[in-house]
Design an enzyme around this catalytic site. Structure first.
Site: not given
Ligand code: F6P
Length: 319
Positions: A11, A72, A103, A126, A128, A130, A172
């Site tokens: 992300g 992704r 991660d 990130t 998060d 995390d 997340r």
């Molecule tokens: O890891 C960052 C994040 O924004 C998380 O908080 C969330 O769960 C996820 O990415 C959402 O991913 P995407 O933008 O691929 O929907």
């Protein structure tokens, strides 16, 4: 090192551009050529790269997202994805790679380092926050500020109407963004994945709060703990009050990076490149107790969970 690649993955996070800029300019200063790999691992698997000179990374500090774009790409753990990456790596002839991401990106980074003998250093980024092995990940501060700003606005309506608001925040499996937002906004409740929650107990505390003269109740929910519509539904079944819910979603991920994220992006991007040039590999840079350190790509999230639990205690004492 003659040629270094820079990639952003997972992300997007505000401040990634500061890391790209610092990594690029430090590598250029050392006489290396820099290739910007676009759209993360997908771009690498397709050879989607462009040379980065000093001007290419100018004027980007204030921009949200990532100029290298991101994607992704779970295929990296599959043989077919790895084959494509291997082919492109042979063509690109990189001597080292800086991977800026979360991660998932670090799993890819470790894999490349081991499987294809490519020296890689990770930069944690990130919203998060995390990633084990660092106290801070680029993007968290900006996301926190955006979330606080949103909750402050919602609180005005909550107070005016005497309402309960359930507000879902990203993160997340980690509750840190929700927890710190809750602390900064004086939320009545914060529901996080690290701590089991009891809806009857939450309702009891909310009613008690109204009994003490509170004008509203703001409940922050980390997406990894529960979905806001579910919490709203369950509260409506238990309480005779006006209740609304809001999902902040991707709103918190965007926007111009805060000063802190620009600074952290710069410092971590710089350190990562210096370590790579000095021959380090298969590791990540991180902020540990106020110092930039190089550490292994870690897996245990226990210390992160402890931080969230401690903060919840603070929320409880202050409501
Ligand atoms: O890891 C960052 C994040 O924004 C998380 O908080 C969330 O769960 C996820 O990415 C959402 O991913 P995407 O933008 O691929 O929907």
């Amino acid at each position: 090192m003659k040629r270094i690649g820079v990639l952003t993955g997972g992300g997007d996070a505000a401040g990634m551009n500061a890391a790209v800029r610092a990594a690029t300019r430090i590598a250029l200063n050392a006489g290396a050529e820099v290739l910007g790999i676009q759209r993360g691992w997908l771009g690498l698997s397709e050879g989607d790269v462009r040379p980065l000179d000093s001007a290419a990374v100018g004027g980007i500090l204030h921009q949200g997202g990532t100029i290298l774009r991101t994607f992704r790409y779970p295929e990296l753990i599959e043989a077919v994805g790895q084959k494509k990456v291997e082919e492109q790596l042979a063509k690109l002839a990189l001597d080292g790679l800086i991977v800026i991401g979360g991660d998932g990106s670090f799993r890819g980074a470790a894999l490349l380092d081991e499987m294809f003998d490519l020296p890689v250093i990770g930069v944690p980024a990130t919203i998060d926050n995390d990633i084990p092995g660092t106290d801070y990940s680029i993007g968290f501060d900006t996301a926190l500020n955006v979330a606080v700003n949103c909750v402050d606005k919602i609180r005005d309506t909550a107070s005016s109407h005497g309402r309960i608001f359930v507000i879902e925040v990203m993160g997340r499996k980690c509750g840190l963004l929700a927890m710190e937002t809750g602390l900064c906004c004086g939320a009545e409740e914060v529901i996080v994945p690290e701590i089991p929650f009891d809806l009857d107990e939450i309702c009891r505390r909310i009613e008690e709060g109204y009994g003490r003269g509170k004008q509203h109740a703001v409940i922050l929910v980390a997406e990894g703990a529960a979905k806001a519509p579910y919490i709203e539904y369950e509260l409506k079944n238990r309480l005779k009050r006006s209740i609304r819910m809001v999902v902040l979603g991707h709103v918190v991920r965007g926007g111009s990076p805060s000063a802190y994220d620009r600074m952290m992006g710069t410092k971590l991007g710089l350190a990562a490149t210096e370590f790579l040039l000095a021959g380090e590999r298969g590791k990540m840079v991180g902020m540990v107790s106020g110092e930039i350190k190089l550490s292994q790509f870690e897996k245990s999230t226990q210390s992160l969970q402890d931080v969230v639990v401690k903060l919840e205690d603070l929320v409880r004492q202050l409501t």
